[in-house]
Design a protein around this motif. Structure first.
Motif, PDB file in Angstrom:
ATOM      1  N   UNK A  96       9.313   6.356   3.603  1.00 43.29           N
ATOM      2  CA  UNK A  96       8.614   5.802   2.441  1.00 43.29           C
ATOM      3  C   UNK A  96       7.247   6.467   2.248  1.00 43.29           C
ATOM      4  N   UNK A  97       7.138   7.740   2.644  1.00 42.35           N
ATOM      5  CA  UNK A  97       5.899   8.495   2.442  1.00 42.35           C
ATOM      6  C   UNK A  97       5.754   8.812   0.956  1.00 42.35           C
ATOM      7  N   UNK A  98       4.602   8.481   0.390  1.00 40.26           N
ATOM      8  CA  UNK A  98       4.371   8.717  -1.045  1.00 40.26           C
ATOM      9  C   UNK A  98       3.765  10.081  -1.332  1.00 40.26           C
ATOM     10  N   UNK A  99       3.063  10.649  -0.338  1.00 38.82           N
ATOM     11  CA  UNK A  99       2.388  11.934  -0.535  1.00 38.82           C
ATOM     12  C   UNK A  99       2.057  12.519   0.831  1.00 38.82           C
ATOM     13  N   UNK A 100       2.025  13.864   0.912  1.00 37.41           N
ATOM     14  CA  UNK A 100       1.701  14.541   2.170  1.00 37.41           C
ATOM     15  C   UNK A 100       0.485  15.437   1.973  1.00 37.41           C
TER      16      UNK A 100
ATOM     17  N   UNK B 238      -0.619   9.690  10.630  1.00 34.43           N
ATOM     18  CA  UNK B 238      -1.140  10.984  11.070  1.00 34.43           C
ATOM     19  C   UNK B 238      -0.104  11.763  11.872  1.00 34.43           C
ATOM     20  N   UNK B 239      -0.169  13.105  11.733  1.00 33.09           N
ATOM     21  CA  UNK B 239       0.667  13.998  12.534  1.00 33.09           C
ATOM     22  C   UNK B 239      -0.206  15.152  12.995  1.00 33.09           C
ATOM     23  N   UNK B 240      -0.028  15.585  14.249  1.00 31.83           N
ATOM     24  CA  UNK B 240      -0.928  16.582  14.821  1.00 31.83           C
ATOM     25  C   UNK B 240      -0.404  18.011  14.751  1.00 31.83           C
ATOM     26  N   UNK B 241       0.853  18.191  14.355  1.00 30.99           N
ATOM     27  CA  UNK B 241       1.395  19.537  14.177  1.00 30.99           C
ATOM     28  C   UNK B 241       2.614  19.455  13.266  1.00 30.99           C
ATOM     29  N   UNK B 242       3.195  20.615  12.943  1.00 23.79           N
ATOM     30  CA  UNK B 242       4.302  20.643  12.002  1.00 23.79           C
ATOM     31  C   UNK B 242       5.536  19.897  12.483  1.00 23.79           C
ATOM     32  N   UNK B 243       5.834  20.018  13.763  1.00 20.30           N
ATOM     33  CA  UNK B 243       7.012  19.338  14.319  1.00 20.30           C
ATOM     34  C   UNK B 243       6.834  17.825  14.240  1.00 20.30           C
ATOM     35  N   UNK B 244       5.651  17.361  14.600  1.00 16.94           N
ATOM     36  CA  UNK B 244       5.325  15.937  14.527  1.00 16.94           C
ATOM     37  C   UNK B 244       5.408  15.448  13.083  1.00 16.94           C
ATOM     38  N   UNK B 245       4.957  16.292  12.146  1.00 18.89           N
ATOM     39  CA  UNK B 245       4.979  15.925  10.719  1.00 18.89           C
ATOM     40  C   UNK B 245       6.403  15.705  10.223  1.00 18.89           C
ATOM     41  N   UNK B 246       7.299  16.633  10.556  1.00 21.42           N
ATOM     42  CA  UNK B 246       8.684  16.501  10.102  1.00 21.42           C
ATOM     43  C   UNK B 246       9.351  15.271  10.706  1.00 21.42           C
ATOM     44  N   UNK B 247       9.104  15.037  11.996  1.00 23.00           N
ATOM     45  CA  UNK B 247       9.689  13.859  12.650  1.00 23.00           C
ATOM     46  C   UNK B 247       9.229  12.570  11.982  1.00 23.00           C
TER      47      UNK B 247
ATOM     48  N   UNK C 101       0.830  -1.202   0.000  1.00 21.69           N
ATOM     49  CA  UNK C 101       0.000   0.000   0.000  1.00 21.69           C
ATOM     50  C   UNK C 101       0.865   1.253   0.000  1.00 21.69           C
ATOM     51  N   UNK C 102       0.399   2.290  -0.711  1.00 23.33           N
ATOM     52  CA  UNK C 102       1.099   3.565  -0.690  1.00 23.33           C
ATOM     53  C   UNK C 102       0.785   4.281   0.618  1.00 23.33           C
ATOM     54  N   UNK C 103       1.804   4.929   1.178  1.00 23.57           N
ATOM     55  CA  UNK C 103       1.668   5.555   2.487  1.00 23.57           C
ATOM     56  C   UNK C 103       1.507   7.067   2.346  1.00 23.57           C
ATOM     57  N   UNK C 104       0.483   7.603   3.007  1.00 20.33           N
ATOM     58  CA  UNK C 104       0.194   9.034   2.949  1.00 20.33           C
ATOM     59  C   UNK C 104       0.257   9.631   4.349  1.00 20.33           C
ATOM     60  N   UNK C 105       0.964  10.744   4.461  1.00 18.57           N
ATOM     61  CA  UNK C 105       1.074  11.450   5.735  1.00 18.57           C
ATOM     62  C   UNK C 105       0.023  12.557   5.775  1.00 18.57           C
ATOM     63  N   UNK C 106      -0.901  12.477   6.729  1.00 18.15           N
ATOM     64  CA  UNK C 106      -1.962  13.471   6.887  1.00 18.15           C
ATOM     65  C   UNK C 106      -1.628  14.330   8.107  1.00 18.15           C
ATOM     66  N   UNK C 107      -1.457  15.641   7.867  1.00 22.00           N
ATOM     67  CA  UNK C 107      -1.013  16.548   8.926  1.00 22.00           C
ATOM     68  C   UNK C 107      -2.079  17.613   9.183  1.00 22.00           C
ATOM     69  N   UNK C 108      -2.659  17.595  10.372  1.00 22.09           N
ATOM     70  CA  UNK C 108      -3.679  18.578  10.748  1.00 22.09           C
ATOM     71  C   UNK C 108      -3.805  18.569  12.268  1.00 22.09           C
ATOM     72  N   UNK C 109      -3.948  19.738  12.869  1.00 21.35           N
ATOM     73  CA  UNK C 109      -4.049  19.785  14.326  1.00 21.35           C
ATOM     74  C   UNK C 109      -5.451  19.438  14.816  1.00 21.35           C
TER      75      UNK C 109
ATOM     76  N   UNK D 299       7.911  12.233   8.918  1.00 23.29           N
ATOM     77  CA  UNK D 299       8.331  12.162   7.513  1.00 23.29           C
ATOM     78  C   UNK D 299       9.758  11.619   7.415  1.00 23.29           C
ATOM     79  N   UNK D 300      10.662  12.141   8.227  1.00 19.94           N
ATOM     80  CA  UNK D 300      12.058  11.691   8.164  1.00 19.94           C
ATOM     81  C   UNK D 300      12.242  10.299   8.752  1.00 19.94           C
ATOM     82  N   UNK D 301      11.386   9.917   9.697  1.00 17.41           N
ATOM     83  CA  UNK D 301      11.498   8.590  10.311  1.00 17.41           C
ATOM     84  C   UNK D 301      10.952   7.497   9.393  1.00 17.41           C
ATOM     85  N   UNK D 302       9.851   7.785   8.693  1.00 18.59           N
ATOM     86  CA  UNK D 302       9.182   6.761   7.870  1.00 18.59           C
ATOM     87  C   UNK D 302       9.957   6.448   6.596  1.00 18.59           C
TER      88      UNK D 302
END
Length: 225
Positions: free
Chosen positions: A48-52, A32-41, A3-11, A43-46
């Motif tokens: 294999x994110x295909x889209x944000x 899922x990420x709840x804020x910008x800092x969480x999103x960056x962490x 499956x393609x992995x999508x990062x959804x970022x919203x507080x 994204x760099x940890x995963x």
């Protein structure tokens, strides 16, 4: 098939759940990420994110800053979400490297359609190299070289230039460009094309003159031999 992995970022957790549920129904994996800092962490940890899918107004680090930082390291497709409907915000989103821009409230089905359209384009393996007027487009490598120098183009700028070159000498309406490069109906909103063309011309330098404006219609890529 993985499956393609999508990062959804919203507080807003309710918004994340709404988007996640629609994406999961279409067989995507969602992080899922709840804020910008969480999103960056994440994204760099995963890795294999295909889209944000990225909200603009968030605590700690806002969406603009997240987009800017990611663009310094990755060409992963980014869809910006915002409650604002100002044209200046939309143009800013494209200027910092966002691929799409959707104002809230929006239809989750439309969002999913746009996600699928972008991923189809990103995953489409196109063979061959185009060489015209001092511009070399390496499609498998997703790279453009002009005057011996590698151009720093966003995903959409690369797709737009490729489409122009493949249809060189042909006058292309804005509607036709939207349908082929963005792969869905933009409901007559041509600002995004004009913005991308302006940036593309600027990055191409003197070769940006190859992109001719057809007043009242669209554009044409033309190289004088």
């Amino acid at each position: 098939m993985e499956k393609l992995k999508i990062l959804v970022v919203d507080d807003e957790s309710r918004m994340r759940k709404l988007v996640r549920d629609f994406l999961v129904k279409q067989d995507f994996e969602v992080v899922e990420a709840e804020d910008g800092e969480d999103a960056l962490n994440k994204f760099y940890a995963q890795k294999d994110i295909s889209l944000i899918i990225l909200d603009v107004m968030m605590p700690k680090i806002n969406g603009w800053e997240v987009c800017r930082e990611i663009r310094e390291n990755s060409k992963v497709p980014i869809i910006m979400l915002t409650a604002k409907g100002e044209e200046s915000d939309e143009l800013m989103g494209f200027d910092i490297g966002a691929d799409e821009y959707i104002s809230k409230p929006f239809s989750p089905k439309i969002l999913v359609a746009r996600v699928e359209a972008i991923l189809r384009r990103a995953g489409k393996k196109e063979e061959g190299t185009l060489d015209i007027g001092g511009i070399i487009i390496d499609k498998p490598g997703h790279q453009v070289i002009a005057d011996g120098k590698v151009m720093e183009l966003s995903y959409k700028e690369f797709e737009l230039l490729s489409y122009f070159v493949e249809n060189r000498g042909i006058a292309l309406s804005r509607e036709k460009i939207l349908n082929h490069v963005w792969n869905y109906d933009y409901f007559g909103d041509a600002r995004t094309i004009d913005t991308h063309v302006k940036k593309l011309r600027s990055k191409l330098g003197s070769r940006g003159d190859y992109i001719k404006t057809i007043w009242g219609m669209g554009y044409k890529f033309e190289v004088e031999e």
